[in-house]
Design a protein around this motif. Structure first.
Motif, PDB file in Angstrom:
ATOM      1  N   GLY A  38      18.612  50.100  39.784  1.00 34.13           N
ATOM      2  CA  GLY A  38      17.392  49.552  39.232  1.00 34.13           C
ATOM      3  C   GLY A  38      17.776  48.258  38.361  1.00 34.13           C
ATOM      4  N   PRO A  39      16.557  47.556  37.921  1.00 38.98           N
ATOM      5  CA  PRO A  39      16.688  46.314  37.296  1.00 38.98           C
ATOM      6  C   PRO A  39      17.399  46.156  35.947  1.00 38.98           C
ATOM      7  N   GLY A  40      17.185  47.355  35.170  1.00 42.64           N
ATOM      8  CA  GLY A  40      17.856  47.139  33.945  1.00 42.64           C
ATOM      9  C   GLY A  40      19.581  47.394  34.043  1.00 42.64           C
ATOM     10  N   THR A  41      19.932  48.117  34.929  1.00 43.27           N
ATOM     11  CA  THR A  41      21.323  48.108  35.220  1.00 43.27           C
ATOM     12  C   THR A  41      22.016  46.749  35.812  1.00 43.27           C
ATOM     13  N   ALA A  42      21.146  45.915  36.579  1.00 44.11           N
ATOM     14  CA  ALA A  42      21.576  44.977  37.248  1.00 44.11           C
ATOM     15  C   ALA A  42      21.564  43.919  36.302  1.00 44.11           C
ATOM     16  N   HIS A  43      20.601  43.935  35.132  1.00 43.47           N
ATOM     17  CA  HIS A  43      20.664  43.006  34.349  1.00 43.47           C
ATOM     18  C   HIS A  43      21.790  43.179  33.377  1.00 43.47           C
ATOM     19  N   GLN A  44      22.080  44.378  33.262  1.00 37.39           N
ATOM     20  CA  GLN A  44      23.627  44.555  32.188  1.00 37.39           C
ATOM     21  C   GLN A  44      24.747  44.104  33.159  1.00 37.39           C
TER      22      GLN A  44
END
Length: 396
Positions: A152-158
């Motif tokens: 997911g995008p949230g994990t990628a951002h982190q």
């Protein structure tokens, strides 16, 4: 005239420490000195030096200076240059160098866990590539895109944050390498243009539509598994995912907060159900009302101490598994209810939605206290005495 002393929190230059400006204190029977040191690459690391009670302050500072000298020696570009080559494995470098840098950072315990998970994802996604192969914008974009696709995008951002702070910054000491701190300037970690154009929150009508649907939704809906055992497991997961979504919808709780909520944290006063959030991201506990009592009635207690628990056991539901269940469920809701934003957004959507809807009549400080925002000026942990009629009026 009186001499001016630099503040213990003033900015440090590379190679500088705050040892001589820090003040020793007694903690748990030991003399303790908390100090900072600025590494050659500009990163500031927090350190703590301890000694027995009664130790002279000068001796404690001398011990701290010895530690600082060792830290600077190990972090110097020369030391990094002699230890690592461009042909070394990128994953090996992360495992040995980045993990140590992360352990030295002063972060909240929850953040440490999340960042270490991001490091594991970076290591696994790097495979056998070398430092030189990975240190290009294209390679890094592919790396983060693969993490986004699976997590997911949230994990990628982190992962992008961890990659920048704890992987690429230390690599600035390697010769022949292009300035590594600028490698991510043009890397958007695979976020699509379509996602950025979608609204960050649902409208009040959309929120109500989802709520009414989930309150009546059978966990068996959409389950197309023939095998009896696997079908049962799928239905149990569906039931917990529905309850998790409803809980977040009427409380604005973060995913981690919702999964940590126990029945001991749930109370009823004058017909109103409240939940106490003790393990908050901001470290500030709060007690808040459920904004729809129908959800409270649906959350029936079973043998688990957790309000939302693992689908097949009474234990706490792992956040990664819960997140995966949500990622699979929301697109289904998006198609069934005709709300496209659900296909792209995740659990933080409910916080943004409640904040937007309540903004029409509820003061910012009350909303901040309700949602547990760090910027809240309201220092009270208990928000149950706010005017609930105004909160509910905006949602009805």
């Amino acid at each position: 005239s009186m001499a001016k002393h630099r503040s213990t929190t003033s900015k440090l230059l590379p190679g500088e420490t705050s040892i001589d400006r820090a003040h020793p204190s007694l903690r748990n029977g030991s003399l303790t000195l908390d100090w900072r040191i600025c590494l050659p690459n500009g990163d500031v690391v927090h350190k703590r030096t301890k000694a027995r009670k009664g130790t002279r302050h000068a001796d404690l500072r001398a011990r701290a200076h010895a530690t600082a000298a060792k830290v600077l020696e190990e972090a110097s570009p020369q030391a990094l240059q002699s230890s690592w080559k461009l042909t070394d494995g990128f994953a090996t470098y992360i495992d040995q160098v980045s993990r140590e840098r992360l352990s030295e950072a002063r972060l909240a315990p929850r953040t440490v866990v999340e960042y270490n998970r991001a490091l594991e994802l970076l290591i696994n996604a790097s495979g056998k590539a070398t430092i030189e192969q990975m240190c290009t914008p294209r390679a890094l974009k592919n790396l983060l895109s693969s993490i986004e696709k699976s997590n997911g995008p949230g994990t990628a951002h982190q992962a992008r944050t961890v990659l920048s702070k704890y992987v690429l910054r230390p690599l600035a000491g390697l010769d022949q390498l292009i300035p590594s701190r600028h490698l991510l300037d043009d890397v958007d970690h695979g976020r699509s243009e379509r996602r950025s154009e979608l609204p960050a929150a649902l409208t009040k009508d959309e929120w109500s539509k989802v709520l009414e649907h989930l309150l009546e939704r059978s966990p068996e809906l959409g389950i197309e598994v023939a095998d009896a055992w696997n079908r049962k497991r799928a239905i149990l997961k569906s039931a917990q995912t529905i309850k998790l979504t409803l809980l977040q919808m009427v409380t604005g709780m973060r995913l981690s907060e919702a999964l940590s909520l126990t029945w001991d944290d749930v109370t009823v006063k004058s017909g109103q159900t409240y939940v106490s959030i003790r393990d908050s991201k901001t470290g500030r506990p709060r007690t808040i009302p459920m904004l729809d009592e129908r959800v409270a009635m649906l959350l029936t207690r079973d043998e688990s101490p957790f309000v939302i628990h693992s689908p097949t056991t009474p234990t706490k539901w792992d956040s990664a598994n819960a997140g995966a269940a949500v990622r699979a469920f929301y697109p289904v809701l998006a198609e069934e209810l005709g709300i496209p934003v659900l296909a792209e957004k995740r659990t933080h959507l409910w916080r943004a939605t409640l904040n937007t809807i309540l903004a029409e009549s509820v003061p910012s400080s009350t909303r901040a206290a309700f949602l547990g925002h760090s910027e809240s000026v309201n220092e009270r942990a208990y928000t149950a005495n706010v005017d609930l009629s105004k909160l509910r009026a905006q949602l009805s």
